[in-house]
Write a protein that holds these residues in place. Structure first.
Motif, PDB file in Angstrom:
ATOM      1  N   ASP A 326      12.035  47.664   4.492  1.00  0.00           N
ATOM      2  CA  ASP A 326      11.544  48.029   5.534  1.00  0.00           C
ATOM      3  C   ASP A 326      10.350  47.429   5.900  1.00  0.00           C
ATOM      4  OD1 ASP A 326       9.841  49.505   4.313  1.00  0.00           O
ATOM      5  OD2 ASP A 326      10.680  51.349   4.658  1.00  0.00           O
ATOM      6  N   ASP A 327       9.747  47.596   7.158  1.00  0.00           N
ATOM      7  CA  ASP A 327       8.547  46.885   7.608  1.00  0.00           C
ATOM      8  C   ASP A 327       7.406  47.186   6.667  1.00  0.00           C
ATOM      9  OD1 ASP A 327      10.008  45.860   9.548  1.00  0.00           O
ATOM     10  OD2 ASP A 327       8.228  46.008  10.735  1.00  0.00           O
ATOM     11  N   ALA A 328       7.287  48.501   6.061  1.00  0.00           N
ATOM     12  CA  ALA A 328       6.418  48.952   5.121  1.00  0.00           C
ATOM     13  C   ALA A 328       6.489  48.116   3.711  1.00  0.00           C
ATOM     14  CB  ALA A 328       6.504  50.444   4.802  1.00  0.00           C
ATOM     15  N   ALA A 329       7.899  48.033   3.292  1.00  0.00           N
ATOM     16  CA  ALA A 329       7.964  47.194   1.955  1.00  0.00           C
ATOM     17  C   ALA A 329       7.569  45.754   2.377  1.00  0.00           C
ATOM     18  CB  ALA A 329       9.322  47.274   1.543  1.00  0.00           C
ATOM     19  N   MET A 330       8.065  45.198   3.545  1.00  0.00           N
ATOM     20  CA  MET A 330       7.624  43.716   3.941  1.00  0.00           C
ATOM     21  C   MET A 330       6.049  43.548   3.654  1.00  0.00           C
ATOM     22  SD  MET A 330      10.617  42.408   6.213  1.00  0.00           S
ATOM     23  CE  MET A 330      10.826  43.624   7.153  1.00  0.00           C
ATOM     24  N   ARG A 331       5.435  44.498   4.340  1.00  0.00           N
ATOM     25  CA  ARG A 331       3.669  44.586   4.281  1.00  0.00           C
ATOM     26  C   ARG A 331       3.495  44.713   3.066  1.00  0.00           C
ATOM     27  NH1 ARG A 331       2.594  43.843   9.631  1.00  0.00           N
ATOM     28  NH2 ARG A 331       3.958  45.074  11.087  1.00  0.00           N
ATOM     29  N   GLY A 332       4.019  45.501   2.317  1.00  0.00           N
ATOM     30  CA  GLY A 332       3.444  45.698   0.738  1.00  0.00           C
ATOM     31  C   GLY A 332       3.596  44.471   0.265  1.00  0.00           C
ATOM     32  N   ALA A 333       4.759  43.676   0.276  1.00  0.00           N
ATOM     33  CA  ALA A 333       4.980  42.342  -0.299  1.00  0.00           C
ATOM     34  C   ALA A 333       4.071  41.380   0.210  1.00  0.00           C
ATOM     35  CB  ALA A 333       6.446  41.930  -0.121  1.00  0.00           C
ATOM     36  N   GLN A 334       3.778  41.298   1.508  1.00  0.00           N
ATOM     37  CA  GLN A 334       2.886  40.469   2.249  1.00  0.00           C
ATOM     38  C   GLN A 334       1.381  40.349   1.398  1.00  0.00           C
ATOM     39  OE1 GLN A 334       2.028  41.261   6.369  1.00  0.00           O
ATOM     40  NE2 GLN A 334       2.149  38.989   6.820  1.00  0.00           N
ATOM     41  N   ALA A 335       1.069  41.781   1.353  1.00  0.00           N
ATOM     42  CA  ALA A 335      -0.346  41.949   1.126  1.00  0.00           C
ATOM     43  C   ALA A 335      -0.381  41.791  -0.693  1.00  0.00           C
ATOM     44  CB  ALA A 335      -0.694  43.514   0.862  1.00  0.00           C
ATOM     45  N   GLU A 336       0.794  41.931  -1.340  1.00  0.00           N
ATOM     46  CA  GLU A 336       0.987  41.456  -2.761  1.00  0.00           C
ATOM     47  C   GLU A 336       0.746  39.723  -2.957  1.00  0.00           C
ATOM     48  OE1 GLU A 336       4.103  42.735  -5.132  1.00  0.00           O
ATOM     49  OE2 GLU A 336       3.727  41.403  -6.728  1.00  0.00           O
ATOM     50  N   LEU A 337       1.385  39.196  -2.004  1.00  0.00           N
ATOM     51  CA  LEU A 337       1.255  37.767  -2.012  1.00  0.00           C
ATOM     52  C   LEU A 337      -0.118  37.247  -1.707  1.00  0.00           C
ATOM     53  CD1 LEU A 337       4.728  36.925  -0.658  1.00  0.00           C
ATOM     54  CD2 LEU A 337       4.073  36.565  -2.881  1.00  0.00           C
ATOM     55  N   ALA A 338      -0.558  37.786  -0.936  1.00  0.00           N
ATOM     56  CA  ALA A 338      -1.905  37.403  -0.227  1.00  0.00           C
ATOM     57  C   ALA A 338      -3.159  37.624  -1.389  1.00  0.00           C
ATOM     58  CB  ALA A 338      -2.664  38.375   1.019  1.00  0.00           C
ATOM     59  N   GLY A 339      -2.797  38.771  -2.101  1.00  0.00           N
ATOM     60  CA  GLY A 339      -3.651  38.997  -3.177  1.00  0.00           C
ATOM     61  C   GLY A 339      -3.244  38.021  -4.620  1.00  0.00           C
ATOM     62  N   GLN A 340      -2.402  37.126  -4.290  1.00  0.00           N
ATOM     63  CA  GLN A 340      -2.220  36.049  -5.444  1.00  0.00           C
ATOM     64  C   GLN A 340      -2.467  34.814  -4.851  1.00  0.00           C
ATOM     65  OE1 GLN A 340      -0.102  36.664  -8.638  1.00  0.00           O
ATOM     66  NE2 GLN A 340      -0.850  38.783  -8.599  1.00  0.00           N
ATOM     67  N   GLY A 341      -3.008  34.597  -3.589  1.00  0.00           N
ATOM     68  CA  GLY A 341      -3.360  33.480  -2.923  1.00  0.00           C
ATOM     69  C   GLY A 341      -2.396  32.736  -2.004  1.00  0.00           C
ATOM     70  N   LEU A 342      -1.252  33.460  -1.764  1.00  0.00           N
ATOM     71  CA  LEU A 342      -0.257  33.023  -0.644  1.00  0.00           C
ATOM     72  C   LEU A 342      -0.376  33.918   0.575  1.00  0.00           C
ATOM     73  CD1 LEU A 342       2.452  32.539  -3.531  1.00  0.00           C
ATOM     74  CD2 LEU A 342       1.034  30.730  -2.333  1.00  0.00           C
ATOM     75  N   TRP A 343      -0.619  33.401   1.774  1.00  0.00           N
ATOM     76  CA  TRP A 343      -0.552  34.032   2.959  1.00  0.00           C
ATOM     77  C   TRP A 343       0.874  33.677   3.629  1.00  0.00           C
ATOM     78  CZ3 TRP A 343      -3.111  32.549   8.068  1.00  0.00           C
ATOM     79  CH2 TRP A 343      -2.930  33.639   8.884  1.00  0.00           C
ATOM     80  N   VAL A 344       1.710  34.749   3.734  1.00  0.00           N
ATOM     81  CA  VAL A 344       2.849  34.394   4.167  1.00  0.00           C
ATOM     82  C   VAL A 344       3.270  35.164   5.631  1.00  0.00           C
ATOM     83  CG1 VAL A 344       4.009  33.789   2.160  1.00  0.00           C
ATOM     84  CG2 VAL A 344       4.310  36.159   3.126  1.00  0.00           C
ATOM     85  N   GLU A 345       4.269  34.793   6.311  1.00  0.00           N
ATOM     86  CA  GLU A 345       4.470  35.898   7.675  1.00  0.00           C
ATOM     87  C   GLU A 345       5.212  36.797   7.076  1.00  0.00           C
ATOM     88  OE1 GLU A 345       7.355  32.681  10.115  1.00  0.00           O
ATOM     89  OE2 GLU A 345       7.525  34.730  10.857  1.00  0.00           O
ATOM     90  N   LEU A 346       5.392  38.112   8.109  1.00  0.00           N
ATOM     91  CA  LEU A 346       6.269  39.221   7.371  1.00  0.00           C
ATOM     92  C   LEU A 346       7.434  38.806   7.120  1.00  0.00           C
ATOM     93  CD1 LEU A 346       5.310  42.199   7.030  1.00  0.00           C
ATOM     94  CD2 LEU A 346       6.464  42.611   9.211  1.00  0.00           C
ATOM     95  N   SER A 347       8.256  38.021   7.914  1.00  0.00           N
ATOM     96  CA  SER A 347       9.660  37.765   7.534  1.00  0.00           C
ATOM     97  C   SER A 347       9.665  37.021   6.134  1.00  0.00           C
ATOM     98  CB  SER A 347      10.214  36.806   8.668  1.00  0.00           C
ATOM     99  OG  SER A 347      10.160  37.474   9.837  1.00  0.00           O
ATOM    100  N   ALA A 348       8.637  36.351   5.879  1.00  0.00           N
ATOM    101  CA  ALA A 348       8.552  35.269   4.746  1.00  0.00           C
ATOM    102  C   ALA A 348       8.475  36.258   3.609  1.00  0.00           C
ATOM    103  CB  ALA A 348       7.766  34.456   4.912  1.00  0.00           C
ATOM    104  N   ALA A 349       8.004  37.415   3.628  1.00  0.00           N
ATOM    105  CA  ALA A 349       7.717  38.617   2.376  1.00  0.00           C
ATOM    106  C   ALA A 349       9.017  39.370   2.327  1.00  0.00           C
ATOM    107  CB  ALA A 349       6.486  39.432   3.042  1.00  0.00           C
ATOM    108  N   ALA A 350      10.115  38.892   2.797  1.00  0.00           N
ATOM    109  CA  ALA A 350      11.157  39.968   2.667  1.00  0.00           C
ATOM    110  C   ALA A 350      12.023  39.733   1.477  1.00  0.00           C
ATOM    111  CB  ALA A 350      12.300  39.749   3.646  1.00  0.00           C
ATOM    112  N   GLY A 351      11.776  38.630   0.718  1.00  0.00           N
ATOM    113  CA  GLY A 351      12.439  38.385  -0.428  1.00  0.00           C
ATOM    114  C   GLY A 351      11.937  39.106  -1.330  1.00  0.00           C
ATOM    115  N   LEU A 352      10.340  38.895  -1.601  1.00  0.00           N
ATOM    116  CA  LEU A 352       9.648  39.828  -2.561  1.00  0.00           C
ATOM    117  C   LEU A 352       9.770  41.365  -2.308  1.00  0.00           C
ATOM    118  CD1 LEU A 352       7.874  39.694  -5.050  1.00  0.00           C
ATOM    119  CD2 LEU A 352       5.859  39.768  -3.417  1.00  0.00           C
ATOM    120  N   ALA A 353       9.945  41.583  -1.143  1.00  0.00           N
ATOM    121  CA  ALA A 353       9.998  43.038  -0.627  1.00  0.00           C
ATOM    122  C   ALA A 353      11.150  43.629  -1.310  1.00  0.00           C
ATOM    123  CB  ALA A 353      10.028  43.060   0.910  1.00  0.00           C
ATOM    124  N   GLY A 354      12.362  42.650  -1.142  1.00  0.00           N
ATOM    125  CA  GLY A 354      13.619  43.193  -1.660  1.00  0.00           C
ATOM    126  C   GLY A 354      13.772  43.384  -3.174  1.00  0.00           C
TER     127      GLY A 354
END
Lengths: 411, 411
Positions: A326-354
């Protein structure tokens, strides 16, 4: 370029015995196997016996960075008549916990779509079309515009009336004629422009998604690159809208196994927004294609009301699963990636969110790769929000850093 | 990582006999040779005798895309203690007229600055700092934030109060503490945060630009990659602000010649906005450093009131020239690049703009490379402007396509 493709013909994904010549590329799926209830795509077949043994070891022309991009993999792609922009060759970035991120924001228009459009614009050149027409609210349209411009073709983008602010500039950047129209009008207008102006359609034209016959072939290169860099992973988690990327990645791995260059295919996990999820619904209901109501989600790049049979093939034949972050999981993955130096759009975080929401009962044997499809610049919220000037006095700055948990140095 | 650097010491750029140990990296230029009237940077020296003969042929770890980035060139870089994000390895895209564009928008934060920050954040780790502090209105700050996040360090960005809309989101994305303060406050606050919080400063702290000792070293990799892909070009055109990129590119070519891996160094052309141009002024007036009034320009990434001695070294030792493309020339180059599928920010178009405005009396022997530093998403106008919904009736759409010069197909 374009001389060493081993592509031979098109085949129905519903029935491999249903074949078509390679040209012209089918842009409305497989007419012989499709019905009002289900649309079947076609794929491209190749003369696999002639693939060079060193296929995976061949470096890119010019040492890897010559700007010709997918040409490295030309034998297993449709003829690449359109000039490249150095698409592909994206890095695998290893996160702190060992998960790999395939960073597709490193493509010419900063998304995976460039791999597809190198192939579809090549098809447009191949049929002698004066331009391409594409219905898209974002990455697909801008990428098509870039490759059309590079190839000297015109481009019409039937876009969304309300794209994110930075996305709007992006869509306009390459000289395409951008027409923001209501969603319901996009597909009929694509048909009409294709018919009356002879423009080659590079987006979908069927009830359930089939897309362009050559497009998904470009995504196979994601799998080739992963194997060349890492070997065969245990699983790949893919942000999923209509499943073209998912299918392409699966097919790439399947081809390498068929060629004897690898021994297995990783499990493919489709990652659709929980607000929709037609592929998950089709799998659940035992259907090849289905439609769902799509609720509210900010993952606008992958919010789709219908699935494609392509995605179903990728998930079932690889022993994978359909996930619904869900969007919350995707936001969490997006934040996790940003915290490792990768800024992705929300849709792009769906893989890690999954991956992060995968039930613990699922086991994966080997390294895990999450595909991150696109940059944060394309996100819905980018370019909005406030930014107040800070009080530049030392006392105020010091307080602000302390409040952020930063500590004065001990001396 | 970080174990195979051949870096030995720091040297003054004003006098190579003035040497410092490699650690700590100097962040305020060369104290012994600088004066109130001129600030001299330091550079890093290496044990060149130990550079492997196959330096240029060594592929990147993991086949080219492993996400470790600059590690391919580790022997001639400062120790790379900070983890990489797959920076560098950017493509050379060949334009229709044969000019090559080194597309630096393909880096992890979509600008050349990632090559610098891999090195400066490595320095911060090397000195045991808990964080980095950077004064920047854009690419430098966001890149520092990304590399700091990746390395587990905190980051303070002293930014502009009025960044372009998408740039604001970008700066905030990586969890840095972003403080928008007036320009005059940025440098004193950088000093103070460095002093009181022990944060490592990764931007400039001197009257004329010297920057971080390790930063410009990262830019040498642009030259290494160009030679590995293309051989030595005849000339390189570089968007120039404080000249760190310009110097790094020159030094990279100069090192390869010194090592006997190449035979010559290309001419380096600095491309500053005509509204400013301190390097051009210093060269014209026979000064090492100077200051100018900066007029109106939208090339905010390279509008600088002072030059660095580094840029002067690059231009003079390579037999190059200082060019001053104006905003109209940069817009022309930006449009030319977009027409070939590359969307760059205005500052990033300065290199091609310099080439296009080069007097015909200048001759270049060999291929030409223009460095394009960053993506169009960072541009001043991105995310602004209007986007009216189009009339979706066929008559209206047809009229619009005809007005855009598109022609109905003959049947």
């Amino acid at each position: 370029m374009g001389t060493d493709s081993l592509a031979t013909e098109q085949r129905s994904l519903a029935d491999p015995e249903v074949r078509y010549p390679l040209w012209p590329p089918l842009t409305r799926g497989c007419p012989r196997t499709s019905s009002p209830d289900v649309s079947y795509p076609v794929e491209v077949d190749y003369d696999y016996a002639r693939v060079p043994e060193d296929f995976l070891r061949t470096p890119a022309p010019g040492g890897g960075h010559s700007g010709t991009g997918l040409d490295r993999w030309a034998p297993l792609l449709p003829p690449l008549a359109a000039p490249g922009l150095g698409e592909g060759g994206t890095p695998l970035v290893r996160l702190a916990d060992g998960v790999y991120v395939k960073d597709e924001s490193r493509n010419p228009t900063w998304s995976h779509k460039d791999r597809l459009n190198r192939c579809t614009v090549s098809a447009a050149l191949g049929v002698g079309a004066p331009g391409v027409v594409v219905a898209s609210s974002g990455n697909h349209g801008a990428s098509a515009a870039a490759y059309a411009a590079r190839a000297g073709l015109r481009c019409v983008v039937l876009g969304s009336p309300t794209p994110p602010p930075a996305m709007r500039s992006f869509l306009m950047a390459y000289g395409a004629e951008v027409l923001p129209v209501p969603t319901a009008d996009r597909w009929p207008l694509t048909e009409r422009i294709a018919e009356e102006f002879g423009f080659h359609p590079v987006s979908n034209l069927t009830r359930f998604h089939t897309g362009h016959a050559f497009g998904a072939e470009g995504y196979k290169t994601v799998a080739y690159e992963i194997v060349a860099d890492l070997g065969v992973p245990g699983a790949v988690f893919v942000p999923t809208g209509y499943g073209e990327l998912l299918f392409g990645v699966w097919k790439g791995f399947a081809e390498l196994r068929r060629l004897g260059l690898t021994r297995r295919v990783p499990r493919l996990f489709s990652c659709e927004p929980a607000a929709g999820g037609p592929l998950a619904a089709a799998l659940r209901d035992g259907l090849h294609t289905t439609a769902v109501e799509v609720g509210a989600t900010d993952a606008y790049g992958i919010e789709c009301p219908v699935n494609s049979y392509r995605g179903l093939v990728a998930v079932t034949r690889s022993g994978g699963r359909a996930l619904l972050p869900d969007d919350a999981a995707m936001r969490g993955a997006q934040a996790e990636l940003a915290g490792q130096g990768l800024w992705v759009e929300l849709s792009a975080a769906a893989g890690l969110a999954g991956l992060r929401t995968l039930p613990t009962t699922e086991t994966v044997d080997g390294p895990v790769v999450c595909v991150a499809t696109s940059s944060g610049f394309k996100d819905k919220g980018t370019g909005t929000g406030s930014y107040a000037e800070a009080d530049p006095s030392w006392a105020a700055v010091r307080d602000r850093l302390l409040a952020a948990g930063m500590e004065p140095a001990r001396r």
